[in-house]
Design an enzyme around this catalytic site. Structure first.
Site, mmCIF file in Angstrom:
data_model
loop_
_atom_site.group_PDB
_atom_site.id
_atom_site.type_symbol
_atom_site.label_atom_id
_atom_site.label_comp_id
_atom_site.label_asym_id
_atom_site.label_seq_id
_atom_site.Cartn_x
_atom_site.Cartn_y
_atom_site.Cartn_z
ATOM 1 N N LYS A 1 0.845 -1.187 0.000
ATOM 2 C CA LYS A 1 0.000 0.000 0.000
ATOM 3 C C LYS A 1 0.885 1.243 0.000
ATOM 4 C CE LYS A 1 -4.494 0.990 0.280
ATOM 5 N NZ LYS A 1 -5.462 0.392 -0.642
ATOM 6 N N THR B 1 -3.819 -5.120 0.689
ATOM 7 C CA THR B 1 -3.212 -3.807 0.889
ATOM 8 C C THR B 1 -4.057 -2.948 1.826
ATOM 9 O OG1 THR B 1 -4.246 -2.792 -1.064
ATOM 10 C CG2 THR B 1 -2.140 -3.927 -1.393
ATOM 11 N N ASP B 2 -5.361 -3.165 1.847
ATOM 12 C CA ASP B 2 -6.190 -2.434 2.806
ATOM 13 C C ASP B 2 -5.849 -2.849 4.234
ATOM 14 O OD1 ASP B 2 -8.644 -0.592 3.156
ATOM 15 O OD2 ASP B 2 -9.138 -2.351 4.383
ATOM 16 N N PHE C 1 34.296 27.863 -9.554
ATOM 17 C CA PHE C 1 34.453 26.655 -10.360
ATOM 18 C C PHE C 1 35.437 26.966 -11.478
ATOM 19 C CE2 PHE C 1 32.820 23.428 -13.520
ATOM 20 C CZ PHE C 1 33.338 22.342 -12.828
ATOM 21 N N ARG D 1 30.486 32.986 -7.814
ATOM 22 C CA ARG D 1 29.200 32.711 -8.453
ATOM 23 C C ARG D 1 28.134 32.450 -7.396
ATOM 24 N NH1 ARG D 1 29.366 26.350 -10.558
ATOM 25 N NH2 ARG D 1 30.102 25.470 -8.586
ATOM 26 N N VAL E 1 31.030 21.789 -6.201
ATOM 27 C CA VAL E 1 29.980 21.062 -5.478
ATOM 28 C C VAL E 1 30.511 19.694 -5.063
ATOM 29 C CG1 VAL E 1 27.656 20.088 -5.640
ATOM 30 C CG2 VAL E 1 28.153 22.298 -6.696
ATOM 31 N N GLN E 2 31.325 19.071 -5.920
ATOM 32 C CA GLN E 2 31.870 17.747 -5.624
ATOM 33 C C GLN E 2 32.645 17.736 -4.317
ATOM 34 O OE1 GLN E 2 31.782 19.208 -8.583
ATOM 35 N NE2 GLN E 2 31.616 17.740 -10.270
ATOM 36 N N ASN F 1 22.474 21.457 -9.541
ATOM 37 C CA ASN F 1 22.796 22.884 -9.612
ATOM 38 C C ASN F 1 21.560 23.672 -10.011
ATOM 39 O OD1 ASN F 1 25.428 23.532 -8.864
ATOM 40 N ND2 ASN F 1 26.270 22.757 -10.780
ATOM 41 N N HIS G 1 20.868 26.993 -11.444
ATOM 42 C CA HIS G 1 21.681 28.031 -12.074
ATOM 43 C C HIS G 1 20.989 29.402 -12.080
ATOM 44 C CE1 HIS G 1 24.567 25.075 -13.349
ATOM 45 N NE2 HIS G 1 23.653 24.388 -14.002
#
Length: 303
Positions: free
Chosen positions: A11, A58-59, A161, A178, A229-230, A256, A258
């Site tokens: 569910k 599932t109920d 960067f 940036r 970012v890495q 990102n 931008h």
């Protein structure tokens, strides 16, 4: 001839809201979550022979979730997810694995007249707390992965960067300053818990870990002069592993968001690029997507 290679059912989108009332303190606390339950085991015949006797409806799974929520705390979500998953593998002998995903939405207590309001809350962001629990029978234990998603962050400077590989296909200019914005998706996986009581004994630390991971993410994002970012996400992973001995590995997925400078020099020589940039055009796509998983080297996680 055909054979069944994969079978799992359950569910999804069980919406759940609970109010905890503290009569002594005169305050209330609310929790809203969405639960997904998926079961696996000796259920092949329901697919191959139309034998529904092996199906836990599932109920039934939905009603079980509501009843368990009434009878037990649902915070932290890791413990509630483990409680549900453990219930299904122990209650039904032919169910050998239960997967429970809990998505907890953010409700923040209002500050009214300078004081926390006893029973009023606001949704201050789309951020969610996500927990995935897998319980197996036969003493195989309970695995838990917790995480943060949809945490939107931005800083207007402090990101660079440059020095990246260049060839005949490269048009991107280097930058030493940036805007950096991303929607954080982060997850951390704990050492396997042997039993439900072991999960329950760790209950208070689940919230502490979530708070630590969130704080490390925000502090590192804000305070670091990011070269990429890495590298920034790797440092986040390192710090979470150092702060929480019970965590085996940490993952980040950071798209990102931008913001591009707009050249307005065509209008009377108006300067709006480089150091003069003030007006930007937010971009929706395409966007960079940076991901990593960092695990412990050598030693194992400890509960």
């Amino acid at each position: 001839m055909a054979e069944l290679n994969y079978a799992r059912y359950g569910k999804d989108n069980i919406r759940l809201f609970k109010v905890d009332r503290d009569a002594k303190a005169g305050t209330q606390t609310v929790t809203e979550m969405v639960v997904c339950v998926l079961l696996e085991g000796d259920i092949e015949t329901s697919y191959t022979e139309a034998d529904n006797s092996v199906v836990v409806a599932t109920d039934t799974q939905k009603q079980t979730t509501y009843i368990m929520a009434k009878q037990n705390p649902i915070n932290p979500p890791e413990v509630f997810g483990a409680l549900l998953a453990d219930h299904f593998v122990k209650t039904y002998s032919h169910i050998h694995g239960a997967h429970v995903k809990v998505t907890q939405h953010r409700w923040t207590r209002m500050i009214v007249d300078g004081k926390p309001h006893p029973h009023s809350f606001l949704r201050d962001s789309d951020e969610i707390r996500v927990v995935n629990v897998h319980a197996q029978d036969g003493g195989k234990g309970i695995t838990i992965r917790s995480g943060i998603e949809k945490l939107l962050v931005l800083k207007s400077t402090g990101s660079a960067f440059y020095g990246f590989h260049r060839d005949v296909y490269t048009q991107l200019p280097e930058t030493w300053d940036r805007i950096l914005s991303t929607e954080v998706e982060s997850g951390w996986t704990y050492k396997t818990f042997g039993t439900l009581p072991e999960v329950q004994s760790y209950a208070e630390k689940f919230n502490d870990t979530w708070k630590a991971a969130r704080e490390i993410t925000l502090n590192t994002f804000a305070n670091e002069s990011s070269p990429s970012v890495q590298n920034t996400m790797y440092k986040m992973c390192e710090q979470i592993l150092a702060a929480v001995p019970a965590v085996e590995k940490v993952e980040y997925s950071l798209p990102n968001k931008h913001y591009f400078e707009i050249d307005l020099s065509w209008h009377k020589g108006l300067k709006n690029t480089g150091k003069d940039a003030e007006v930007y055009a937010p971009q929706s796509n395409p966007n960079g997507l940076i991901q990593c998983t960092v695990s412990r080297k050598g030693g194992k996680a400890k509960l």
